[in-house]
Design an enzyme around this catalytic site. Structure first.
Site, PDB file in Angstrom:
ATOM      1  N   LEU A  21       1.392  -1.305   0.090  1.00  0.00           N
ATOM      2  CA  LEU A  21       0.106   0.054   0.363  1.00  0.00           C
ATOM      3  C   LEU A  21       0.979   1.149  -0.124  1.00  0.00           C
ATOM      4  CD1 LEU A  21      -3.014  -1.162   2.480  1.00  0.00           C
ATOM      5  CD2 LEU A  21      -3.037  -0.714  -0.280  1.00  0.00           C
ATOM      6  N   LEU A  26       9.955   0.872  -1.926  1.00  0.00           N
ATOM      7  CA  LEU A  26      10.398   0.278  -3.490  1.00  0.00           C
ATOM      8  C   LEU A  26      10.359  -1.003  -2.025  1.00  0.00           C
ATOM      9  CD1 LEU A  26      13.558   2.079  -4.527  1.00  0.00           C
ATOM     10  CD2 LEU A  26      10.525   2.003  -5.059  1.00  0.00           C
ATOM     11  N   HIS A 130      -3.763   4.313   4.250  1.00  0.00           N
ATOM     12  CA  HIS A 130      -3.309   2.812   4.803  1.00  0.00           C
ATOM     13  C   HIS A 130      -2.865   3.461   6.694  1.00  0.00           C
ATOM     14  CE1 HIS A 130      -0.080   2.990   3.486  1.00  0.00           C
ATOM     15  NE2 HIS A 130       0.849   2.327   4.619  1.00  0.00           N
ATOM     16  N   GLU A 165       5.103  13.174   8.944  1.00  0.00           N
ATOM     17  CA  GLU A 165       5.431  11.331   9.509  1.00  0.00           C
ATOM     18  C   GLU A 165       6.357  11.634  10.262  1.00  0.00           C
ATOM     19  OE1 GLU A 165       4.449   9.137   6.599  1.00  0.00           O
ATOM     20  OE2 GLU A 165       2.898  10.056   5.528  1.00  0.00           O
ATOM     21  N   HIS A 233      11.268   8.568   3.547  1.00  0.00           N
ATOM     22  CA  HIS A 233      11.357   9.304   5.254  1.00  0.00           C
ATOM     23  C   HIS A 233      13.350   9.389   5.167  1.00  0.00           C
ATOM     24  CE1 HIS A 233       7.681   7.332   6.933  1.00  0.00           C
ATOM     25  NE2 HIS A 233       7.601   7.770   6.196  1.00  0.00           N
ATOM     26  N   ASP A 235      15.075   8.961   7.403  1.00  0.00           N
ATOM     27  CA  ASP A 235      15.151   8.090   8.272  1.00  0.00           C
ATOM     28  C   ASP A 235      15.845   6.769   7.359  1.00  0.00           C
ATOM     29  OD1 ASP A 235      13.485   6.170   8.442  1.00  0.00           O
ATOM     30  OD2 ASP A 235      12.991   6.287   9.986  1.00  0.00           O
ATOM     31  N   ASN A 344       8.275  -5.331   4.372  1.00  0.00           N
ATOM     32  CA  ASN A 344       7.158  -5.056   4.187  1.00  0.00           C
ATOM     33  C   ASN A 344       7.679  -3.121   4.197  1.00  0.00           C
ATOM     34  OD1 ASN A 344       4.554  -4.267   3.775  1.00  0.00           O
ATOM     35  ND2 ASN A 344       3.744  -5.043   5.009  1.00  0.00           N
ATOM     36  N   CYS A 350      13.200   1.920  11.839  1.00  0.00           N
ATOM     37  CA  CYS A 350      10.972   2.415  11.666  1.00  0.00           C
ATOM     38  C   CYS A 350      10.851   1.737  12.905  1.00  0.00           C
ATOM     39  CB  CYS A 350      11.040   1.987  10.370  1.00  0.00           C
ATOM     40  SG  CYS A 350      11.450   2.717   9.005  1.00  0.00           S
TER      41      CYS A 350
END
Length: 419
Positions: A21, A26, A130, A165, A233, A235, A344, A350
């Site tokens: 989603l 990538l 999502h 974010e 992002h 990071d 994912n 993260c």
């Protein structure tokens, strides 16, 4: 009051699946439609928490958010499970992406803020459907964990017209965690191949809400090249810890200007730049080298917790070996297995939100010790689905399993208020 850095990892939820989603991510796109393994994913995450706890660090966790979110699909009128567009919207209601708590909020420790409290602003995550419905439940959990209002201020998300974010696009540097620091907000410019998820005005709003000193607050443009290459992002291409910034050469739109501004605001700053000639941007993003946790260990040296994928990438391994042989500020490299999360699109960094605070001021139910990790592991082994196939998403059977699993976890953790 003793201020230390605490890493709060998101516990991978029982609905963990690969629906592909996240545009611009990538890894997420390449694994879309694959079977997922929620039990293995959650246990890998707990093993990373156990690993960092064994290093002598303070470790916390956040519980999965309630899924599936039927309110989200109802608000969108999702009724036809056979309509491809509605299938994606239904999958969005099942997403376990809140496990990546680097996106939960932006955090400014007490030494940096005008009122001397630690401020947390939940991220609205509006760029991706999502994730856009996460923040209200995230705020509930943050306000429970950080309920001591003498020490913490928890803010709702900034208005949805400005995409935010969270800590994945925010870095803090200081002589040490408890010292006043500088805060770096990294934003993207729209118009590229992939969405620029962090808006400059969202970053500026968060800085104002936190009462930061403008002279010690930097707003830095992310490289459009990095975003186009899959660094959705900041990071994914840069990480900071205390006086050290560890970054890829192509992370920022104006690298030299960024380094100059950092050194002017924090003279003791050390900037470790990995050149493209040593590690290509593609290798950096695929391996998630910079999505490692750069940590100050109890002995004072810095360690970098990286995914196995980084250790196994020849160009990255070669650069790390050279770095370790030098006299640089990063003295240890610590690989961990978080392959289910990596598939994912989320690495070790993260999975965690960094909070500088006195552990005694935090609700102890969110802090971990080995026995508590054992308890959570037992719940996951007993209740998390072993495998989820794409066809399972949206079924009543899986919904009952996922809800029961989360309920068992909340019971075991004593967090019934989050049910």
């Amino acid at each position: 009051m003793t201020l230390v850095e605490i890493n709060f990892d998101g516990l991978v939820g029982p609905s963990h699946n690969y629906a592909g989603l996240s545009l611009g991510n990538l890894a997420s796109a390449s694994h879309g439609g694959d079977p997922s393994y929620p039990r293995a994913a959650a246990l890998q995450g707990l093993d990373k928490m156990r690993h960092n706890l064994a290093l002598g660090l303070v470790q916390g966790f956040f519980a999965p958010l309630p899924r599936p979110n039927d309110g989200f699909t109802a608000a969108l009128g999702v009724l036809d499970a056979g309509d491809p567009a509605q299938v994606r919207l239904r999958a969005a209601a099942w997403s376990a992406s809140a496990m990546w708590t680097a996106n939960a909020a932006t955090v400014s420790p007490a030494p940096d803020t005008a009122d001397g409290r630690c401020h947390l602003t939940a991220a609205n995550l509006v760029t991706m459907p999502h994730r856009s419905h996460e923040w209200p439940d995230t705020v509930r959990q943050l306000r429970l964990a950080f309920a001591a209002t003498a020490h913490f201020a928890v803010h709702d998300a900034v208005p949805a017209c400005f995409g935010d974010e969270g800590a994945a696009n925010h870095m803090r540097m200081a002589a040490h965690h408890a010292a006043p620091g500088i805060e770096l907000f990294v934003y993207g410019r729209p118009g590229g191949r992939f969405p620029a998820r962090q808006h400059e005005q969202a970053s500026r709003a968060v800085a104002r809400l936190h009462g930061l000193d403008p002279a010690r607050t930097l707003f830095i443009e992310q490289s459009g090249e990095a975003i186009a290459a899959g660094a959705f992002h900041n990071d994914v291409v840069a990480v900071a810890n205390e006086r050290v910034l560890f970054t890829h050469e192509a992370a920022f739109a104006d690298p030299e200007g960024t380094y100059t501004a950092i050194r002017a605001a924090l003279p003791e700053a050390e900037i470790v730049v990995v050149p493209t000639s040593a590690v290509s941007l593609a290798d950096a993003i695929k391996s998630y080298l910079f999505n490692g946790q750069l940590l100050t260990l109890p002995g004072g040296e810095m360690g970098l917790v990286i995914p196995l994928e980084a250790w196994e990438t020849p160009s990255v391994r070669g650069w790390l070996d050279t770095m370790l042989a030098s006299n640089g500020p990063i003295r240890r490299v610590l690989p961990v297995d978080v392959r289910q999360s990596m598939a994912n699109g989320g690495g070790p960094a993260c999975l965690r939100l960094r909070v500088v605070a006195d552990p005694a001021t935090i609700d102890p139910r969110f802090l971990l010790d080995p026995a508590r990790i054992d308890t959570l592991s037992a719940v996951i082994a007993a209740h998390w689905p072993e495998q989820i196939d794409p066809a399972d998403i949206g079924t009543d059977t899986l919904a009952r399993t996922v809800r029961a699993a989360r309920g068992a976890l909340l019971d075991a953790a004593g967090l019934g208020e989050l049910a």
